[in-house]
Design a protein around this motif. Structure first.
Motif, PDB file in Angstrom:
ATOM      1  N   UNK A   1       0.549 -11.226  -3.882  1.00 60.55           N
ATOM      2  CA  UNK A   1       1.036 -12.580  -4.164  1.00 60.55           C
ATOM      3  C   UNK A   1       2.556 -12.708  -4.284  1.00 60.55           C
ATOM      4  N   UNK A   2       3.296 -11.678  -4.711  1.00 58.58           N
ATOM      5  CA  UNK A   2       4.758 -11.851  -4.778  1.00 58.58           C
ATOM      6  C   UNK A   2       5.451 -11.881  -3.411  1.00 58.58           C
ATOM      7  N   UNK A   3       4.767 -11.454  -2.359  1.00 59.26           N
ATOM      8  CA  UNK A   3       5.390 -11.342  -1.035  1.00 59.26           C
ATOM      9  C   UNK A   3       5.926 -12.687  -0.529  1.00 59.26           C
ATOM     10  N   UNK A   4       7.091 -12.622   0.102  1.00 59.18           N
ATOM     11  CA  UNK A   4       7.656 -13.742   0.845  1.00 59.18           C
ATOM     12  C   UNK A   4       8.167 -13.189   2.167  1.00 59.18           C
ATOM     13  N   UNK A   5       7.812 -13.855   3.247  1.00 57.51           N
ATOM     14  CA  UNK A   5       8.109 -13.381   4.589  1.00 57.51           C
ATOM     15  C   UNK A   5       9.589 -13.220   4.871  1.00 57.51           C
ATOM     16  N   UNK A   6       9.891 -12.178   5.639  1.00 61.09           N
ATOM     17  CA  UNK A   6      11.259 -11.890   6.064  1.00 61.09           C
ATOM     18  C   UNK A   6      11.268 -11.604   7.557  1.00 61.09           C
TER      19      UNK A   6
ATOM     20  N   UNK B   1     -10.294  -7.530   6.143  1.00 67.10           N
ATOM     21  CA  UNK B   1     -10.726  -6.383   5.345  1.00 67.10           C
ATOM     22  C   UNK B   1     -10.597  -5.089   6.135  1.00 67.10           C
ATOM     23  N   UNK B   2     -11.042  -5.103   7.388  1.00 68.07           N
ATOM     24  CA  UNK B   2     -10.948  -3.904   8.237  1.00 68.07           C
ATOM     25  C   UNK B   2      -9.489  -3.499   8.442  1.00 68.07           C
ATOM     26  N   UNK B   3      -8.631  -4.477   8.659  1.00 71.56           N
ATOM     27  CA  UNK B   3      -7.204  -4.217   8.842  1.00 71.56           C
ATOM     28  C   UNK B   3      -6.617  -3.564   7.593  1.00 71.56           C
ATOM     29  N   UNK B   4      -6.935  -4.109   6.439  1.00 72.72           N
ATOM     30  CA  UNK B   4      -6.407  -3.570   5.186  1.00 72.72           C
ATOM     31  C   UNK B   4      -6.892  -2.137   4.954  1.00 72.72           C
ATOM     32  N   UNK B   5      -8.149  -1.873   5.230  1.00 67.91           N
ATOM     33  CA  UNK B   5      -8.691  -0.522   5.050  1.00 67.91           C
ATOM     34  C   UNK B   5      -7.982   0.456   5.990  1.00 67.91           C
ATOM     35  N   UNK B   6      -7.745   0.051   7.226  1.00 70.29           N
ATOM     36  CA  UNK B   6      -7.060   0.895   8.195  1.00 70.29           C
ATOM     37  C   UNK B   6      -5.625   1.195   7.751  1.00 70.29           C
TER      38      UNK B   6
ATOM     39  N   UNK C   1      -7.920  -9.652   0.850  1.00 69.93           N
ATOM     40  CA  UNK C   1      -8.267  -8.286   1.269  1.00 69.93           C
ATOM     41  C   UNK C   1      -7.496  -7.263   0.432  1.00 69.93           C
ATOM     42  N   UNK C   2      -6.232  -7.551   0.179  1.00 73.85           N
ATOM     43  CA  UNK C   2      -5.411  -6.663  -0.651  1.00 73.85           C
ATOM     44  C   UNK C   2      -5.985  -6.573  -2.058  1.00 73.85           C
ATOM     45  N   UNK C   3      -6.367  -7.702  -2.601  1.00 74.03           N
ATOM     46  CA  UNK C   3      -6.928  -7.737  -3.953  1.00 74.03           C
ATOM     47  C   UNK C   3      -8.183  -6.866  -4.046  1.00 74.03           C
ATOM     48  N   UNK C   4      -9.025  -6.920  -3.008  1.00 70.80           N
ATOM     49  CA  UNK C   4     -10.247  -6.114  -3.007  1.00 70.80           C
ATOM     50  C   UNK C   4      -9.942  -4.614  -3.041  1.00 70.80           C
TER      51      UNK C   4
ATOM     52  N   UNK D   1       0.831  -1.212   0.000  1.00 72.98           N
ATOM     53  CA  UNK D   1       0.000   0.000   0.000  1.00 72.98           C
ATOM     54  C   UNK D   1       0.865   1.261   0.000  1.00 72.98           C
ATOM     55  N   UNK D   2       1.908   1.288   0.829  1.00 73.34           N
ATOM     56  CA  UNK D   2       2.804   2.441   0.868  1.00 73.34           C
ATOM     57  C   UNK D   2       3.584   2.597  -0.433  1.00 73.34           C
ATOM     58  N   UNK D   3       3.983   1.487  -1.024  1.00 77.26           N
ATOM     59  CA  UNK D   3       4.720   1.528  -2.287  1.00 77.26           C
ATOM     60  C   UNK D   3       3.862   2.153  -3.378  1.00 77.26           C
ATOM     61  N   UNK D   4       2.614   1.726  -3.460  1.00 75.14           N
ATOM     62  CA  UNK D   4       1.729   2.271  -4.489  1.00 75.14           C
ATOM     63  C   UNK D   4       1.425   3.740  -4.215  1.00 75.14           C
ATOM     64  N   UNK D   5       1.127   4.059  -2.985  1.00 75.24           N
ATOM     65  CA  UNK D   5       0.743   5.436  -2.638  1.00 75.24           C
ATOM     66  C   UNK D   5       1.930   6.393  -2.784  1.00 75.24           C
TER      67      UNK D   5
END
Length: 144
Positions: free
Chosen positions: A62-67, A124-129, A53-56, A21-25
Motif C-alpha cells: 500500500x505505501x507504493x507510488x509509481x515511478x 497471485x501466480x505472478x506474485x508467487x513467481x 496478492x502481496x497481502x496474501x 519482496x526483495x526488500x523483505x528477503x
C-alpha cells in the motif's frame, strides 16, 4: 550493501511487488527501488489486485507510488532487473554504455508474465513467481 532496481512496463504490478519482496528477503544487505518504462501510473498506488496478492504473501504494497525510470535511478543501481524480455530490450536502448553491464532479467532466461488485464489468479501466480525469484538476487538461500 547491494542496490537493486526492478523495472516493468508501468511500475504498477510486477516491479513494485518485486521491490517489497526483495526488500523483505534481503533485509539490510540490499536496498531496492522500482520503476516503470512509462509514466502512466506516476505517483499512483500499485494495482489493487497486486496489493491483494502481496497481502496474501505477507507483504504490504500500500505505501507504493509509481515511478518512471530515470538515468539517475539506473546510475544508482548495482543491478537493473527487467521483469520481461521486452522491458530488457527497451532498457538496453535507453540505459547508455555505463549501465549496460548492470542489466538482466529478474528471472534469468524467463519472463515474469504481466498480469495486467487478467484475473486474480494471474496476479497471485505472478506474485508467487516473483517471490520465488528473490533468492537469486539477495544471496539468501533459505526457504521462503
Amino acid at each position: 550493501m547491494r542496490k537493486l532496481l526492478t523495472v516493468c512496463l508501468g511500475n504498477y504490478c510486477r516491479s513494485p511487488f518485486a521491490q517489497v519482496a526483495l526488500t523483505r528477503r534481503g533485509g539490510p544487505a540490499v536496498t531496492v527501488r522500482s520503476a516503470g518504462l512509462i509514466g502512466k501510473w506516476q505517483d499512483q498506488p500499485a494495482n489493487p489486485a497486486m496489493i491483494a496478492a502481496a497481502r496474501r504473501l505477507g507483504h504490504d504494497l500500500t505505501p507504493h507510488r509509481g515511478q518512471q525510470i530515470t538515468a539517475d535511478a539506473m546510475d544508482w543501481a548495482d543491478s537493473i532487473l527487467a521483469m520481461d524480455e521486452a522491458v530488457l530490450v527497451t532498457l538496453r536502448a535507453i540505459c547508455g554504455a555505463r549501465n549496460e553491464q548492470k542489466l538482466g532479467l529478474y528471472l534469468p532466461g524467463r519472463d515474469v508474465p504481466d498480469p495486467m488485464g487478467q484475473g486474480e489468479a494471474a496476479f497471485n501466480d505472478c506474485a508467487v513467481l516473483i517471490e520465488a525469484g528473490t533468492a537469486l538476487h539477495t544471496g539468501m538461500r533459505r526457504p521462503l
